[in-house]
Enzyme design. Structure first.
Site, short mmCIF file in Angstrom:
data_model
loop_
_atom_site.label_atom_id
_atom_site.label_comp_id
_atom_site.label_asym_id
_atom_site.label_seq_id
_atom_site.Cartn_x
_atom_site.Cartn_y
_atom_site.Cartn_z
N ASP A 172 38.56 31.02 35.58
CA ASP A 172 37.29 30.51 36.10
C ASP A 172 36.82 29.29 35.31
O ASP A 172 36.25 28.36 35.88
CB ASP A 172 36.21 31.59 36.08
CG ASP A 172 34.93 31.10 36.76
OD1 ASP A 172 35.01 30.76 37.96
OD2 ASP A 172 33.88 31.00 36.10
N LYS A 212 34.17 37.36 36.99
CA LYS A 212 33.53 37.44 35.66
C LYS A 212 32.76 38.75 35.50
O LYS A 212 32.80 39.39 34.47
CB LYS A 212 32.54 36.27 35.49
CG LYS A 212 33.22 34.94 35.21
CD LYS A 212 32.22 33.85 34.97
CE LYS A 212 31.41 33.54 36.19
NZ LYS A 212 31.32 32.17 36.61
N1 URA Z 1 28.12 30.58 39.66
C1 URA Z 1 29.38 30.88 39.28
O1 URA Z 1 29.60 31.60 38.30
N2 URA Z 1 30.40 30.38 40.03
C2 URA Z 1 30.21 29.61 41.10
O2 URA Z 1 31.17 29.20 41.71
C3 URA Z 1 28.88 29.30 41.46
C4 URA Z 1 27.86 29.81 40.73
#
Ligand code: URA
Length: 446
Positions: free
Chosen positions: A161, A187
């Site tokens: 991510d 996450k």
């Molecule tokens: N927040 C996140 O963690 N990821 C995204 O893609 C958009 C907002």
């Protein structure tokens, strides 16, 4: 396996296999695939979408690209809460102590603010002495001892991510529901909690501009949760005005303290009570909605939620003298009142405009490297549907930067005063959950 073939497949609207998704995420994390190729793939996903199965597989691959936090040594139900980000959103500061005082274990990892939205970590760090970096042992012991700990997100979680989000940010591929849903949920799932409440915001100060888009994103994330056997529910809330009255770090900490003492703004208090009710039902601490809400109200009136907040701050090194007497917090060097230029009703806010203004006053960062002034921000006196007379104070701007008087006109442009009033908006519009037995969404309108 070949990345060019994967790009071609997505370009031609083919469903990617689990093996293709695993390969792409794994090799990209090892730097074996170039950013420009992943950019092309992200754009193909942005334009052609993903099936549910692809989204589940992408979430799983991302989740396993880093550490999975093991919270099994925490006794009790671990509940997490995540907001898609808004202006004046200090919910975690008040809600987490409220639910912790009723037995939910809050082991939470939060982020910093960027652009027009604030971050829980910055708000916590505006309390002198407060540390948001605990070792994993300290984190778990804190939750076992006092029921709550909030720390910065581990660098070892969800490595995919970190790389993908940075790339999406500069390639016009942030606004994709499959990519947002997999980014948030990978996450949250890696952070190890048993249940998760999502606050999906829409409107002028949110990622999702319309309620329909927010619902679509919420449903995908709730279904991802169900696929991974977690109780994930989502509330849909409006960001067509800032949450509460305070925007900016110290201002928001003070508002959270007021709310824990039963003196908070009505919309913010309502969001905490409504979210807390859903979390208590998810954790099965209560089975009846009204009883859960009454318990939360009592946690405020009895002082127990406030006491948990004090213990939480003290446990992480924060100086509780500032909490007990928040007049000790530093004050901004300059303040400017913004007054109504006509009589009427407040009928709209440019919430993102206010978030950006607050950032320019010093309360937020434009880039990750910027520093912030904790005492800067905006205090509102009026909300949607309120009547104002010409000359009434609408808000005060606080800053440590000089020559900011031009921001007064900018602030006035961030709201509309009309002769005709509007209906005051609801705080929580819907709560969405998934009935896995009957395989359908349950949507409760609040
Ligand atoms: N927040 C996140 O963690 N990821 C995204 O893609 C958009 C907002």
């Amino acid at each position: 396996m070949d990345i060019i073939e994967i790009i071609e497949d997505k370009k031609n609207k083919k469903e990617l296999s689990k093996a293709q998704i695993d390969y792409w995420i794994e090799e990209y994390c090892k730097d074996n695939i170039a950013d420009y190729q992943v950019s092309a793939l992200l754009m193909a996903i942005r334009l052609n979408g993903m099936s549910k199965r692809e989204i589940f597989d992408l979430t799983e691959a991302m989740m396993h690209s880093g550490e999975i936090i093991d919270l099994s040594s925490i006794v009790g139900v671990k509940c997490d809460k995540h907001s898609t980000g808004g202006v004046g959103d200090k919910t975690s500061l008040a809600l987490c102590p409220m639910v912790a005082s009723l037995g939910i274990k809050v082991a939470k990892m939060s982020g910093r603010g960027l652009g027009f939205t604030g971050g829980t970590l910055d708000k916590l760090e505006s309390i002198p002495g407060m540390s948001i970096s605990l070792t994993p042992e300290e984190f778990i012991n804190s939750v076992n001892k006092i029921g709550i700990s909030i720390i910065g997100q581990s660098n070892k979680i969800d490595l995919a991510d970190k790389k993908l989000y940075a790339l999406r940010d500069v390639t016009g591929t942030v606004d994709s529901i499959p990519l947002i849903a997999s980014s948030i949920m990978s996450k949250k799932l890696a952070a190890g909690c048993d249940c998760i409440l999502l606050d999906v915001k829409y409107g002028s100060g949110a990622f999702m501009r319309t309620k329909a888009e927010a619902e679509e994103l919420a449903k995908v994330m709730v279904e991802i949760g169900c696929h991974f056997n977690k109780d994930v529910r989502a509330e849909i809330t409006s960001m067509n005005q800032p949450l509460g009255l305070a925007i900016g770090n110290i201002l928001e900490v003070k508002e959270a303290i007021d709310t824990l003492k039963g003196k908070g703004p009505s919309d913010f208090t309502e969001l905490c009570l409504s979210s807390g009710t859903t979390m208590l039902l998810q954790a099965k601490i209560f089975t009846d909605k009204d009883e859960a809400r009454r318990a939360l109200e009592q946690s405020i009136s009895s002082g127990s939620a406030y006491n948990v907040f004090l213990k939480f701050i003290e446990n992480q090194g924060g100086d509780t003298r500032y909490i007990e007497d928040y007049s000790l917090f530093p004050k901004a060097m300059y303040s400017y009142d913004v007054k109504a230029d006509r009589t009427g009703y407040i009928t709209s806010f440019d919430t993102m405009g206010l978030g950006l203004l607050s950032m320019h006053l010093g309360a937020g960062r434009e880039t990750k490297e910027d520093s912030i002034d904790f005492d800067a921000g905006i205090l509102l006196y009026k909300k949607l549907g309120d009547k104002v007379s010409k000359g009434d104070k609408l808000m005060t701007l606080y800053t440590d930067r000089d020559k900011m008087s031009s921001k007064v006109a900018q602030a006035l442009n961030c709201l509309t005063i009309s002769e005709e009033n509007i209906i005051k908006p609801k705080v929580v519009e819907e709560v969405i959950s998934y009935d896995s037995i009957n395989k359908k969404f349950v949507i409760e309108s609040e």
